[in-house]
Design a protein around this motif. Sequence first.
Motif, PDB file in Angstrom:
ATOM      1  N   LEU A 271     -85.002  34.683 -26.976  1.00 53.80           N
ATOM      2  CA  LEU A 271     -84.022  34.260 -25.987  1.00 53.80           C
ATOM      3  C   LEU A 271     -82.937  35.323 -25.814  1.00 53.80           C
ATOM      4  N   MET A 272     -82.399  35.838 -26.924  1.00 53.93           N
ATOM      5  CA  MET A 272     -81.339  36.842 -26.853  1.00 53.93           C
ATOM      6  C   MET A 272     -81.858  38.101 -26.168  1.00 53.93           C
ATOM      7  N   ASN A 273     -83.114  38.442 -26.407  1.00 53.12           N
ATOM      8  CA  ASN A 273     -83.692  39.617 -25.769  1.00 53.12           C
ATOM      9  C   ASN A 273     -83.766  39.424 -24.255  1.00 53.12           C
ATOM     10  N   GLU A 274     -84.129  38.175 -23.800  1.00 53.01           N
ATOM     11  CA  GLU A 274     -84.198  37.905 -22.370  1.00 53.01           C
ATOM     12  C   GLU A 274     -82.808  37.904 -21.746  1.00 53.01           C
ATOM     13  N   ILE A 275     -81.791  37.535 -22.525  1.00 57.44           N
ATOM     14  CA  ILE A 275     -80.420  37.551 -22.003  1.00 57.44           C
ATOM     15  C   ILE A 275     -79.932  38.989 -21.829  1.00 57.44           C
ATOM     16  N   GLY A 276     -80.418  39.932 -22.702  1.00 55.50           N
ATOM     17  CA  GLY A 276     -80.025  41.345 -22.595  1.00 55.50           C
ATOM     18  C   GLY A 276     -79.508  41.913 -23.888  1.00 55.50           C
ATOM     19  N   PHE A 277     -79.739  41.273 -25.023  1.00 50.51           N
ATOM     20  CA  PHE A 277     -79.269  41.738 -26.319  1.00 50.51           C
ATOM     21  C   PHE A 277     -80.451  42.196 -27.159  1.00 50.51           C
ATOM     22  N   THR A 278     -80.185  43.200 -28.007  1.00 49.59           N
ATOM     23  CA  THR A 278     -81.168  43.624 -29.006  1.00 49.59           C
ATOM     24  C   THR A 278     -80.509  43.553 -30.364  1.00 49.59           C
ATOM     25  N   ARG A 279     -81.333  43.316 -31.388  1.00 54.43           N
ATOM     26  CA  ARG A 279     -80.793  43.194 -32.744  1.00 54.43           C
ATOM     27  C   ARG A 279     -80.706  44.585 -33.360  1.00 54.43           C
ATOM     28  N   ALA A 280     -79.534  44.866 -33.918  1.00 47.50           N
ATOM     29  CA  ALA A 280     -79.313  46.107 -34.662  1.00 47.50           C
ATOM     30  C   ALA A 280     -78.848  45.713 -36.043  1.00 47.50           C
TER      31      ALA A 280
ATOM     32  N   ASP B  47     -77.925  43.286 -38.676  1.00 48.74           N
ATOM     33  CA  ASP B  47     -77.527  41.888 -38.602  1.00 48.74           C
ATOM     34  C   ASP B  47     -76.729  41.598 -37.350  1.00 48.74           C
ATOM     35  N   ALA B  48     -76.534  42.601 -36.493  1.00 51.06           N
ATOM     36  CA  ALA B  48     -75.700  42.415 -35.307  1.00 51.06           C
ATOM     37  C   ALA B  48     -76.548  42.485 -34.050  1.00 51.06           C
ATOM     38  N   TRP B  49     -75.921  41.969 -32.964  1.00 46.64           N
ATOM     39  CA  TRP B  49     -76.583  41.995 -31.656  1.00 46.64           C
ATOM     40  C   TRP B  49     -75.854  43.013 -30.781  1.00 46.64           C
ATOM     41  N   ARG B  50     -76.660  43.871 -30.129  1.00 42.01           N
ATOM     42  CA  ARG B  50     -76.065  44.904 -29.286  1.00 42.01           C
ATOM     43  C   ARG B  50     -76.498  44.679 -27.854  1.00 42.01           C
ATOM     44  N   TRP B  51     -75.519  44.757 -26.949  1.00 46.04           N
ATOM     45  CA  TRP B  51     -75.804  44.581 -25.520  1.00 46.04           C
ATOM     46  C   TRP B  51     -76.479  45.819 -24.977  1.00 46.04           C
ATOM     47  N   ARG B  52     -77.618  45.580 -24.347  1.00 46.69           N
ATOM     48  CA  ARG B  52     -78.335  46.703 -23.753  1.00 46.69           C
ATOM     49  C   ARG B  52     -78.484  46.520 -22.257  1.00 46.69           C
TER      50      ARG B  52
ATOM     51  N   HIS C  90     -72.910  31.281 -23.269  1.00 51.24           N
ATOM     52  CA  HIS C  90     -72.062  31.547 -24.423  1.00 51.24           C
ATOM     53  C   HIS C  90     -72.129  33.023 -24.797  1.00 51.24           C
ATOM     54  N   ALA C  91     -73.347  33.571 -24.835  1.00 55.24           N
ATOM     55  CA  ALA C  91     -73.495  34.985 -25.198  1.00 55.24           C
ATOM     56  C   ALA C  91     -72.781  35.875 -24.208  1.00 55.24           C
ATOM     57  N   ARG C  92     -72.872  35.571 -22.901  1.00 55.14           N
ATOM     58  CA  ARG C  92     -72.193  36.378 -21.884  1.00 55.14           C
ATOM     59  C   ARG C  92     -70.677  36.309 -22.060  1.00 55.14           C
ATOM     60  N   LYS C  93     -70.183  35.125 -22.347  1.00 54.46           N
ATOM     61  CA  LYS C  93     -68.725  34.981 -22.516  1.00 54.46           C
ATOM     62  C   LYS C  93     -68.232  35.753 -23.740  1.00 54.46           C
ATOM     63  N   VAL C  94     -68.985  35.689 -24.834  1.00 56.17           N
ATOM     64  CA  VAL C  94     -68.589  36.413 -26.049  1.00 56.17           C
ATOM     65  C   VAL C  94     -68.577  37.902 -25.777  1.00 56.17           C
ATOM     66  N   ARG C  95     -69.600  38.406 -25.080  1.00 54.53           N
ATOM     67  CA  ARG C  95     -69.658  39.833 -24.744  1.00 54.53           C
ATOM     68  C   ARG C  95     -68.484  40.239 -23.865  1.00 54.53           C
TER      69      ARG C  95
ATOM     70  N   ALA D  25     -65.637  38.880 -23.706  1.00 55.97           N
ATOM     71  CA  ALA D  25     -64.390  38.802 -24.467  1.00 55.97           C
ATOM     72  C   ALA D  25     -64.335  39.825 -25.585  1.00 55.97           C
ATOM     73  N   GLY D  26     -65.432  40.577 -25.757  1.00 54.90           N
ATOM     74  CA  GLY D  26     -65.465  41.585 -26.803  1.00 54.90           C
ATOM     75  C   GLY D  26     -65.777  41.029 -28.157  1.00 54.90           C
ATOM     76  N   GLY D  27     -66.323  39.881 -28.244  1.00 53.73           N
ATOM     77  CA  GLY D  27     -66.666  39.279 -29.531  1.00 53.73           C
ATOM     78  C   GLY D  27     -67.834  39.973 -30.180  1.00 53.73           C
ATOM     79  N   GLU D  28     -68.035  39.675 -31.480  1.00 50.61           N
ATOM     80  CA  GLU D  28     -69.071  40.352 -32.236  1.00 50.61           C
ATOM     81  C   GLU D  28     -70.398  39.580 -32.255  1.00 50.61           C
ATOM     82  N   ASP D  29     -70.333  38.233 -32.404  1.00 54.75           N
ATOM     83  CA  ASP D  29     -71.576  37.459 -32.521  1.00 54.75           C
ATOM     84  C   ASP D  29     -71.771  36.631 -31.250  1.00 54.75           C
ATOM     85  N   PRO D  30     -72.722  37.024 -30.387  1.00 58.13           N
ATOM     86  CA  PRO D  30     -72.914  36.291 -29.121  1.00 58.13           C
ATOM     87  C   PRO D  30     -73.707  34.989 -29.275  1.00 58.13           C
ATOM     88  N   VAL D  31     -74.213  34.702 -30.458  1.00 54.93           N
ATOM     89  CA  VAL D  31     -75.072  33.515 -30.651  1.00 54.93           C
ATOM     90  C   VAL D  31     -74.224  32.298 -30.967  1.00 54.93           C
ATOM     91  N   ASP D  32     -74.484  31.201 -30.222  1.00 56.15           N
ATOM     92  CA  ASP D  32     -73.841  29.912 -30.521  1.00 56.15           C
ATOM     93  C   ASP D  32     -74.615  29.272 -31.662  1.00 56.15           C
TER      94      ASP D  32
END
Length: 839
Positions: free
Chosen positions: A797-806, A808-813, A766-771, A773-780
Amino acid sequence: MARRSDAPVRAILGPTNTGKTHLAIERMCGHSSGVIGFPLRLLAREVYDRVVTMKGESQVALLTGEERIVPPRARYFLCTAESMPVSGGDAHHDEEIGRDFAFAAIDEAQLGIDPERGHVFTDRMLRARGREETLILGSDTLRPIVRALLPDAEIVSRPRFSTLRYAGSVKLSRLPPRSAVVAFSAEQVYALAEMLRRFKGGAAVVMGALSPATRNAQVAMFQRGEVDYLVATDAIGMGLNMDVTHVAFAGLEKFDGRRDRRLTIAEMAQIAGRAGRHQKDGTFGTLGITEDSGGFSEEEIAAIEEHRFRPLDSVYWRNAELDFTDVRTLISSLEERSDDPLLSSAPEAIDLAVLKLIAEDPAIAAKVGVQARRLWAACGLPDFRKVGPMHHARMVRRLFSYTGEGGHVPHEWFAAEVARLDNVSGDIEALADRLAGIRSWAYIAHRADWLKEPAKWAERTREVEARLSDALHERLTQRFVDRRTAVLVRDIGARGSDALPVTVAADGEVSVGPEPIGHLSGFDFRVDPTARLADKRLLLAAAERRLGDELDRRARALVEAGDQAFELSVEESGGIAVMWEGHVLARLAPGRSLLEPALRTARALDRLSAPTRAALRERLERWLDAQIDRHLRPLKSLAAAASDPASSPGVRALAAMLTDAGGILPRKSALSAIAHLEQPDRQALHRLRVRLGPLDVFLPLLLKPAAQQWRGALLAVRQGQTMPVLPRPGSATLAGDADPRGAALAYRRLGSVWLRIDLADRLASHARKVRSAGGEDPVDRALAVSIGLGEDALSRLMNEIGFTRAGDAWRWRGRRGPRTDRRGASSHAFAELEKLRRK
């Protein structure tokens, strides 16, 4: 009973097993009334029971020192010789039964030669007469005595029904079944019975000191075949009829109350004659007699086999015409000698010895008339306890102090003494001693002139004796009988229809005949834990010999049974086993591969015949293959692809890795293999149900509970470990303290929480698909909330997927590579550094 009678007197003489006693019973029952005197209370009781079945209880009486059953209309009296009703004279008993009988008999009259009781048998032979018929039963050695003392008597000789032969000496361990061993002391009887319990399973014990109830219970045990051996004192020679085929003498010497002496030939024959009854032949011999003590001489053997014994040249006699003028004249009349050389003066019996001791008191010696009679009656109290004249005289004197003036024994004293003896605790010796004691009080209770309520106290002593008798029988049986061993010893040589049936109860208890020998659990036989150590080998041998058919039957039933009969289970030790109804049939061991474990059958199956064991093993292997195919089919398909030459190298490499890991791999550990996959390879893996997820490479079907169980079992077997603790089926998350080996079968660790791999894969996808598609919140959010995933675990989990929290938002790293250099840098960073270095 008149001393003189014109009625015929017949002497029925002959060896043992000539039917003399049976004849007397038949003759008595043919008359309107009758009396028979026997040498033993036990024998009197045995014949009483027989006559009761013929004539009914109301017609039959039993008179012994300790028992008195006299119905008002009794016509037939069975007595001990001392209690036999005779008129006047030497008798100690009361004169309540002063009557004539149409028939009279005295059994074992040759006991007139017995030093202690001989004068009683001589007196009854001379004075006991029936109005119509009198029988004197005894050994042929009595012939000259009868001819001389009773010249008008008719002598009838009776031949033995069966043959008696000498069988030599035999060891106790080789003693044939249905044997009686005769010893001459209680200590020797107990020692022999103990050895027979170890060698043969036990023996019944018969001694003259036993109560009739105890003796009858022991004999009944022998007669029923519960034990094949009997150990007895020489009391067995006095007409006790049992199914004995061999008599073994433990010795040929006895203590007769005065000295140790060798048995006479007549005594030997009397005892040996118990072997063989009616038309059945018997044998006799010795039992481990040493050369020093000697065995039977040739002369003795010939005399016993041919029933040739030296005739008696005299019998013991004591004057029966007593003078009760005073105590001194009473003693004088008792010591009076006969002018007849055939009538020897009897040795001083205990009643006379006690009388003399008491008469040393001048006040006692002055008693006259009725009081002298009462004193003599008190002296007739038998010394059941065998304490000797001096000690016994004290009790007699106290008894006379109450009865001498016509009074009664105080019921307080009587009740207290009986209550003291009413105790069934203790060992054999303690119970036997109490039985001897209660016999004295039973004797007193049956004297109507000594107690105010004789019937009440007679019943009380009878109840106590019955309880003590039952307890003594129980102790004798516990100590000297191992019924289970007796059954197995008898069964060892049995074949075909002679073999005892083997039964296996619903709860698994195994019995040979009536005796349990252990417990059969599946195919595992365990000896009864209560068995003595020395008996366990015998019980195991019996199980090996007799359980083969039952075990093969169970095995054949399992070969034909469906797969539902077996289950994979974990033993208490943690081993992985194939079980049937909770019983281990085989255990899994490391094999050629994860999906091909070895199967090692349980040792219990070694008792099966070779063909049956092979068939059962083959059935278990088929079941194991079927279960692995049923629950791990995707993994088996993957393993097949890994070894299929038609598969591409990329597919084979990843399939081999995934199969070896049990169907689940972290993606980062397989990046190299995944990087080499072409599009056709990915399609082939998709057809094999392989999920190349963002975090893990896995087979979703292997996350089912049954598949987890089998994967956990096979991995534990291959690694030589115990079965891991599996998570509860259907759990989305697990606490951090879950068994890591069990959790790793289907879960990914996120700090203090384990998340099921397929759910982690859904959140990552889900997080990969949101990213993308350019979505803002990758969390289901809906899924995370529904499975109860906390913020800490979600962040990990989000950190292992490749996201970091900035904020209230998640940023792809971007994702971190799987490898690190020696300094801990990521492989991506390491690659960038290498590019810079090359420039």
